[in-house]
Design a protein around this motif. Structure first.
Motif, mmCIF file in Angstrom:
data_model
loop_
_atom_site.group_PDB
_atom_site.id
_atom_site.type_symbol
_atom_site.label_atom_id
_atom_site.label_comp_id
_atom_site.label_asym_id
_atom_site.label_seq_id
_atom_site.Cartn_x
_atom_site.Cartn_y
_atom_site.Cartn_z
ATOM 1 N N ILE A 54 0.954 -1.303 -0.028
ATOM 2 C CA ILE A 54 0.061 -0.107 -0.125
ATOM 3 C C ILE A 54 0.873 1.103 -0.023
ATOM 4 C CG2 ILE A 54 -1.785 1.307 1.338
ATOM 5 C CD1 ILE A 54 -2.815 -1.385 2.441
ATOM 6 N N SER A 55 2.031 1.407 0.876
ATOM 7 C CA SER A 55 2.693 2.382 0.820
ATOM 8 C C SER A 55 3.540 2.509 -0.344
ATOM 9 C CB SER A 55 3.904 2.114 2.066
ATOM 10 O OG SER A 55 4.798 3.118 2.093
ATOM 11 N N ALA A 56 3.824 1.359 -1.174
ATOM 12 C CA ALA A 56 4.620 1.480 -2.501
ATOM 13 C C ALA A 56 3.754 2.217 -3.510
ATOM 14 C CB ALA A 56 5.331 0.236 -2.926
ATOM 15 N N ALA A 57 2.419 1.805 -3.289
ATOM 16 C CA ALA A 57 1.487 2.352 -4.685
ATOM 17 C C ALA A 57 1.231 3.774 -4.140
ATOM 18 C CB ALA A 57 0.177 1.194 -4.240
ATOM 19 N N LYS A 58 1.228 4.291 -2.879
ATOM 20 C CA LYS A 58 0.928 5.634 -2.506
ATOM 21 C C LYS A 58 2.314 6.417 -3.301
ATOM 22 C CE LYS A 58 -0.056 8.853 1.125
ATOM 23 N NZ LYS A 58 0.926 9.876 0.499
ATOM 24 N N ILE A 102 4.474 5.710 -5.490
ATOM 25 C CA ILE A 102 4.604 5.652 -6.932
ATOM 26 C C ILE A 102 3.324 6.707 -7.483
ATOM 27 C CG2 ILE A 102 2.996 3.932 -7.558
ATOM 28 C CD1 ILE A 102 6.489 4.775 -9.379
ATOM 29 N N GLY A 103 2.462 6.908 -6.746
ATOM 30 C CA GLY A 103 1.228 7.591 -7.251
ATOM 31 C C GLY A 103 1.473 9.042 -6.951
ATOM 32 N N ASP A 104 2.634 9.399 -5.842
ATOM 33 C CA ASP A 104 2.782 10.738 -5.459
ATOM 34 C C ASP A 104 3.859 11.267 -6.547
ATOM 35 O OD1 ASP A 104 1.058 10.641 -3.323
ATOM 36 O OD2 ASP A 104 2.567 10.131 -2.012
ATOM 37 N N LEU A 105 4.394 10.522 -7.292
ATOM 38 C CA LEU A 105 5.376 10.786 -8.426
ATOM 39 C C LEU A 105 4.574 11.746 -9.408
ATOM 40 C CD1 LEU A 105 7.763 7.977 -8.201
ATOM 41 C CD2 LEU A 105 8.118 10.128 -7.181
ATOM 42 N N PHE A 106 3.368 11.419 -9.697
ATOM 43 C CA PHE A 106 2.738 11.943 -10.860
ATOM 44 C C PHE A 106 1.777 12.922 -10.432
ATOM 45 C CE2 PHE A 106 4.163 7.527 -11.823
ATOM 46 C CZ PHE A 106 4.836 7.789 -13.039
ATOM 47 N N ASP A 107 1.462 13.853 -11.631
ATOM 48 C CA ASP A 107 0.637 14.947 -11.395
ATOM 49 C C ASP A 107 -0.927 14.379 -11.237
ATOM 50 O OD1 ASP A 107 -1.426 17.079 -12.711
ATOM 51 O OD2 ASP A 107 0.450 17.983 -11.733
ATOM 52 N N GLU A 108 -1.610 14.989 -10.320
ATOM 53 C CA GLU A 108 -2.998 14.547 -10.299
ATOM 54 C C GLU A 108 -3.835 14.599 -11.569
ATOM 55 O OE1 GLU A 108 -4.897 16.590 -7.123
ATOM 56 O OE2 GLU A 108 -3.494 15.755 -5.630
#
Length: 327
Positions: free
Chosen positions: A313-317, A319-325
């Motif tokens: 779950i932490s890894a998914a978050k 990688i998600g934070d690396l990209f723009d919304e």
């Protein structure tokens, strides 16, 4: 009531003996109940009807006032059934090999699948709280508990460590023996759980410093006690140099945990805490398995599935934070 009925103590037997000014050893002699059985009784573990009656008779108290029958309908866990199945199957295989029976009937029985074990562990905040509380304890307990959590060793492995097993330059320890205890025999040295348990465990700078403190403390104790010092090479000892008994190590930890007001965990929970925190911080599962001495990485994955899921779950978050919304 069946002859093999089991009973569980419903009172604080240890406090009761103290009120009557009876030591555990003295009461063991008085009641003809072994120290091991009394220890189980103190921990609210089931004991035999015969032992319960001996204890009650010695205290001149009805059995019903001290004990209650265990639930006879309680089902054995799947892991226990698996162990029984494996043992019986092995015995019958030998019987087939010796031509005592034509075939092994166990081959027609499917053992139950083992369920994912529920483990008790401390999260990072609770672990920090424990380390803070440990500062209030006598030094030989404080360092023993801290080393257990900092290395993830099994209880018997930690108590079996000798100073020759420490590699100060490489910052590692060699696990190659265990320390065990038998009533009437005392503490003795034994082999590790299995071949994979014989391993090299890497340790942190903090662990090295704690080991150095332990070594210095032993040298001071040795000079202070003189002839009263018991010479061994063990890393974890009592203040007189005597190897620490495994059951004493565990029972004192339970007592201290209650005094600290922390979650009701047992000593082995520190090993689980070590593994859980390592996985949560992103350490490779293969590395954690090697540190723990697991023969199969699948064992590690099964026991610490909760930590792996949290890490995913932490890894998914991350990688998600690396990209723009707005992607």
């Amino acid at each position: 009531e069946p002859a093999n009925a089991r009973y569980q103590c419903t009172v604080d037997l240890k406090s009761l003996l103290k009120e009557q000014q009876l030591t555990k050893a003295a009461f063991s002699t008085l009641s003809s109940v072994s120290l091991t059985t009394l220890g189980a009784c103190f921990q609210k573990k089931p004991i035999s009807r015969s032992s319960a009656e001996k204890i009650s008779t010695s205290l001149r108290t009805p059995v019903s006032s001290l004990f209650s029958p265990c639930d006879p309908q309680k089902v054995l866990s799947s892991s226990t059934v698996q162990r029984y199945h494996s043992l019986i199957c092995k015995i019958l295989n030998d019987a087939v090999h010796w031509q005592l029976i034509p075939y092994n009937p166990c081959t027609r029985i499917s053992a139950p699948k083992s369920s994912t074990p529920e483990i008790a562990y401390l999260d990072d905040e609770e672990a920090k709280a424990l380390l803070k509380h440990l500062r209030t304890l006598p030094s030989h307990y404080r360092r023993a508990y801290a080393l257990e959590m900092l290395t993830g060793l099994r209880r018997s492995e930690l108590l079996g460590l000798e100073w020759s097993d420490i590699d100060w330059e490489q910052k590692s320890i060699r696990v190659c023996r265990t320390s065990q205890y038998l009533p009437g025999h005392g503490v003795y040295t034994d082999t590790t759980k299995n071949r994979s348990s014989q391993r090299i465990v890497m340790i942190s700078d903090q662990t090295v410093r704690m080991l150095q403190e332990q070594y210095l403390w032993q040298q001071i104790q040795k000079k202070t006690m003189g002839d009263g010092w018991q010479e061994t090479e063990r890393v974890i000892t009592m203040p007189n140099g005597q190897p620490m008994r495994p059951d004493h190590f565990s029972s004192q930890f339970k007592k201290h945990i209650r005094d600290f007001g922390l979650p009701d965990i047992h000593l082995h929970s520190l090993r689980h805490t070590y593994a859980t925190l390592c996985i949560a911080k992103g350490e490779a599962l293969t590395a954690v398995a090697e540190q723990l001495g697991h023969a199969n990485i699948a064992t590690t994955a099964k026991i610490y599935a909760h930590a792996i899921k949290s890490a995913q779950i932490s890894a998914a978050k991350t990688i998600g934070d690396l990209f723009d919304e707005d992607l």
